[in-house]
Every structure is written in structure tokens, then in C-alpha cells.
Design an enzyme around this catalytic site. Sequence first.
Site, PDB file in Angstrom:
ATOM      1  N   LYS A   1      36.892  -0.052 -35.910  1.00 59.69           N
ATOM      2  CA  LYS A   1      36.282  -0.684 -34.743  1.00 59.69           C
ATOM      3  C   LYS A   1      36.803  -2.097 -34.496  1.00 59.69           C
ATOM      4  CE  LYS A   1      32.067   2.003 -34.325  1.00 59.69           C
ATOM      5  NZ  LYS A   1      30.612   2.005 -34.272  1.00 59.69           N
TER       6      LYS A   1
ATOM      7  N   LYS B   1      34.145  16.478 -33.412  1.00 58.69           N
ATOM      8  CA  LYS B   1      32.699  16.701 -33.326  1.00 58.69           C
ATOM      9  C   LYS B   1      32.161  16.212 -31.980  1.00 58.69           C
ATOM     10  CE  LYS B   1      30.208  12.682 -35.004  1.00 58.69           C
ATOM     11  NZ  LYS B   1      29.282  12.620 -33.865  1.00 58.69           N
TER      12      LYS B   1
ATOM     13  N   LYS C   1      28.357  10.984 -29.059  1.00 59.78           N
ATOM     14  CA  LYS C   1      27.818  10.163 -27.980  1.00 59.78           C
ATOM     15  C   LYS C   1      28.909   9.328 -27.340  1.00 59.78           C
ATOM     16  CE  LYS C   1      23.798   8.649 -30.415  1.00 59.78           C
ATOM     17  NZ  LYS C   1      24.366   7.536 -31.153  1.00 59.78           N
TER      18      LYS C   1
END
Length: 319
Positions: free
Chosen positions: A111, A192, A195
Site C-alpha cells: 500500500k 477473490k 470490496k
Amino acid sequence: MIKRLTGFQPTGNLHLGNLLGAMRPLVEAQSTTDSIAMIADLHALTMEHDPAAVRANTLEVATLLLAAGVDPRRTAIIANSQVPEHTELHYLLECTAAFGEAARMIQFKEKSAGGGPVRLSLLTYPVLMAADILVHGAEQVPVGDDQSQHLELARTLALRFNARYGETFTVPEGIRPESAARIMDLSDPVRKMSKSAPSPAGRIALLDPPETIRKVISRAVTDTAGVVRHDPENQPGVSNLLAILAACTDEKPGEFTSYGALKREVTDAVVALLDPIRARYAELDPGYVREILAEGRTRVRPAALATVRRTKVAIGLLD
Ligand code: ATP
Ligand code: MG
């Protein structure tokens, strides 16, 4: 009863994977565990964020938990920002953790890789996550692959603190939900369902109306084998549809002669599962949901305060 903490990030777009992999196991374990459902709104501040969206998403997650069957009399629903002992313990644990330990977390590396300014909280967030768990003395924490390194850090910090300052924390254990551990993205079934996926094409959001669900499933990526069988290696799309069907109906799927027939059955099962959740969601008043969060906070605070007090005594701040 076993103490269990299940965390949800308030990043919006809650989906079928979250329901089958995390919310339903939480609901099913309500009678046998002493569970806390925690919305990690503090974690949402570690990346560029919109304040109004964090507030709205936190309320949305709490409302969805209730709509999905979480019983607030049994399971405390909390936001970590509303229980100040989380941040208080966070600092004390920072004094137990090393810089290098935080800097080598895979999620931090991923990130923080984009260029641009990196918030210091992104580095220290795994220590906050350790505080989230340890402050409640949670014995079990359901975690997916992406969180297992962070859970390991929580265990390391608990063990180190206990060894250095005396027995203070329960050492948590990571557990995996057995059913539906991984629902895959319908448009890219080797990833997967998530969100934060860039496109919503492969995601079934929990509040999607039946028409949208039908559309997303009818466009789900399959293959050219033409046979319906569970073979995640060679037929990931079809296997994912079968896994979704099995999880939604709690039954072993029957035989299918075409992908179209399979998709129709999956659509019906998902619609039947989500219809009542969407209906309950619409009935839940935001004021009531805020009250539930306040009650959750009141319920968990005495034990959290006791943990912080014990920690302060051990580390040398209190007699
Ligand atoms: P993000 O992309 O923001 O990380 P996410 O979809 O991975 O979102 P989280 O908030 O990280 O969702 O996870 C909430 C819970 O849902 C966790 O317990 C996680 O293991 C579970 N979960 C997330 N995605 C899936 C999935 N595709 N299948 C089954 N369980 C899932
Ligand atoms: Mg995730």
C-alpha cells in the site's frame, strides 16, 4: 465461552464473500462464542479518505451486520474509534514493537508503494490491530490470508510483552471459517471477490437488487469445457459458481447439463439469500443502529479498561 473478535473494514461495497466468509460464520457462532464484531473505522484513516464516506460506511457495515442476523444482545457491535482503550493500548504496544517489524509487513509494502505521501498510521496500523485484539482478550480471530501476518504480529507482541513485563495478555489464535473461505470474483475467478476491486463487474454487493444480481451472474466468466464439475484448478469460474450455490443453499449442488442452467440456479439461490437481508436493511433506522453501537461500546469497555490498567501497571505507569 470462547472470546472471538471479527473485524470489518468500513470500505463500503460489502459483498457476498464478506457475507459467506465472515458475517454468516459470526452469526452461526453466536450461541457458542462470546463474540465482538468490530468495525475498524480507525483503519480507514490510514489511506486518503473522505470523512463523510467513513462515517456512512461505518453505519452501513453495522446496519448490514444487524440485517444479516447478528444479534446485538449476544454480539457486541463496536467501532474501534468509539472505544478509546484501543488507541490507548496502541501506544503502549508501540513501545513493545520494533520499527523493522512494522516496516516489513507485506500490506504496508504494497500500500505504500504507489509514490505519494505515506501516512505514518499505515506503518503502525498492524500494531493498532494488535491492540484491537488484545484489549478485549480475544482468544480467536477469524482472518483471511491477507491478515495472517498481522495476526502473527499481535501474537508476537503479546508473547513479548508477557515475557518482559509479566503475564498481561491473552495470546490470540487465528482461525479460518470452514465454509466459503474464499468466494472468487465472478469476472476474474482467480482473484477473490473484494470490496476494493477496481471494477464492480465481478462483485455481488449485499444490497444489489435482483436484476443486478441476475446480470452479474449471467456475465460470470466460465470456460469452454462445457461440463459442470468442481475443478478449481482447470475450471475456476464454474467451481466458484458451484461453491456459491453450495454455500447459499447449505446443500451439495445437484447435476447441471449447461452453464446457463447452473447460472439460473445460482441466481435464484443468491437472490433468495439476499432478499431478506436487503428488506431488513431498509427497515433499520440509522438512529437505532447508532444506539446499538453505543450499547456495544458500553458493554465492552469495563474489560477493555481493565486490560489497559493491567498493562499500565506492568509497563511502569501505574502502581
Ligand atoms: P478490501 O478489498 O477492502 O480488503 P475485503 O473484501 O477483502 O475488502 P475485508 O473488510 O478485508 O473485505 O474483510 C472482511 C471479512 O470478509 C474478513 O473476515 C475476510 O476474510 C472476509 N472476506 C473478504 N473477502 C472474502 C471473499 N472473497 N470470500 C470469503 N471471505 C471474504
Ligand atoms: Mg481484505
